[in-house]
Design an enzyme around this catalytic site. Sequence first.
Site, mmCIF file in Angstrom:
data_model
loop_
_atom_site.group_PDB
_atom_site.id
_atom_site.type_symbol
_atom_site.label_atom_id
_atom_site.label_comp_id
_atom_site.label_asym_id
_atom_site.label_seq_id
_atom_site.Cartn_x
_atom_site.Cartn_y
_atom_site.Cartn_z
ATOM 1 N N ARG A 187 131.480 -25.225 -40.915
ATOM 2 C CA ARG A 187 131.338 -23.937 -41.028
ATOM 3 C C ARG A 187 132.176 -23.366 -42.495
ATOM 4 N NH1 ARG A 187 133.874 -19.842 -39.096
ATOM 5 N NH2 ARG A 187 134.035 -20.767 -36.847
ATOM 6 N N TYR A 238 114.624 -7.335 -55.047
ATOM 7 C CA TYR A 238 114.101 -8.128 -54.043
ATOM 8 C C TYR A 238 114.083 -7.479 -52.828
ATOM 9 C CZ TYR A 238 113.393 -11.922 -50.594
ATOM 10 O OH TYR A 238 113.022 -12.822 -49.646
ATOM 11 N N ASP A 277 121.864 -11.412 -59.257
ATOM 12 C CA ASP A 277 120.801 -12.349 -58.645
ATOM 13 C C ASP A 277 119.877 -13.032 -59.821
ATOM 14 O OD1 ASP A 277 118.556 -13.632 -57.411
ATOM 15 O OD2 ASP A 277 118.586 -12.082 -55.757
ATOM 16 N N LYS A 325 114.356 -21.230 -53.861
ATOM 17 C CA LYS A 325 113.105 -21.189 -55.006
ATOM 18 C C LYS A 325 113.356 -22.364 -55.872
ATOM 19 C CE LYS A 325 112.566 -17.762 -52.525
ATOM 20 N NZ LYS A 325 113.105 -16.317 -52.649
#
Length: 391
Positions: A57, A110, A182, A207
């Site tokens: 983690r 977005y 972003d 993406k």
Amino acid sequence: MSELHPETRAVHLPQPPIEGSRPITMPIYQTSGFVFDDPEVMADAMGRPDGPFVYGRYTNPTVRSLELAVSGLEGGVAALATGSGMGAINTVLLGLLKPGDHLIAQKALYGGTAAMINELVGRFGIEVSYVPEDDPEALRAAVRPETRLVYLETIANPIAQVADLPGMCAVARELGLVSVVDNTFATPMLCRPLEHGADVVVHSTTKYLSGHTDVVGGIAVFAADELYKKAWHFAIELGASADPFAAWLTLRGIQTLALRMERHCANARLLATRLAEHPAVAAVHWPGLPSHPSYELAAKLLPDFGGVFSFDLVGGRAAGEKFMSSIRLALLAPSLGGVETLVLHPASTSHRALSAEEMARHGIGEGTVRIAVGIEHPEDLWADISQALTE
Ligand SMILES: *Cc1c(COP(=O)(O)O)cnc(C)c1O
């Protein structure tokens, strides 16, 4: 050890030492944790991001390889890889904001980010103002004493507005605000927001960075150590960490990012140019066309204009729906940035919950089609699109 029982030997498997040679590619370290010889070293490693690997983690060698790769491409000092783009965005927003803070975001966002900001406002006592992505004076005017963060997107969805990163980040810096960009649509091949004054860059690596439509992931890259350390402390508690296999697929994708982006952009240029001349098309929203409102800014900021754009059909909603059912090669699917061309009719899918007025505010009409151009031969794509337009 030879006196151990088979049950025990089956659990404690041998690990051959790797000496004298090393793997060409980064291996997938498919382990949830790491073994220590020294308890003090272990205790120390748990308290800092740059110590030995401890627990999955926190990070992992394969995940760290991705963090180093993207941090290097974006020109940052360090990065946090996450399980999705929203994981990266939330790591940054939740890790850096607290109740009572005010954030300023650009209007075109977005969808997932817009929804998350609504959550922050509705349930976490954070306030938000929206400004145009290319208006530093509007940003300056929106700043309050409680303002902490400015949130931008290099290229927005689906109209492909380009943010004035140098202008907006300069105001943020001057006023002591953290600027977050972003950069999913541009990738570091077209734009490196940290070079324009941003403090944090986030990506949906789902993406272009991974590029093959087979992985969900995200990453946040930091310009300075202090913000990174703050976000790291929060990130390990949040638990949005990346999976080693997803990180490995993303690393593999990044090796061809430059080549793919060239082709995505070239294909988009050809399709956008031809669509703009087609009688069934009312407008094309690709920032490489002089008719796009962001054209001048985009031409200054970007070497090329990306592979995602939208166009409005003269025939409105009926034409949009007919186009979607007539297209053959391009696939009807959400997402973008993969090798395959994907098309979407926002009015009936991604933006169906919005009123006509809200859609108009996002620049989306009933006949708007979004296309995420792949790396196929452009003439095959054009043959498909033109048959769907005239059918
Ligand atoms: C897809 C996307 C996201 C969200 O990323 P996920 O990997 O789907 O969580 C955020 N920003 C942009 C611009 C995106 O395209």
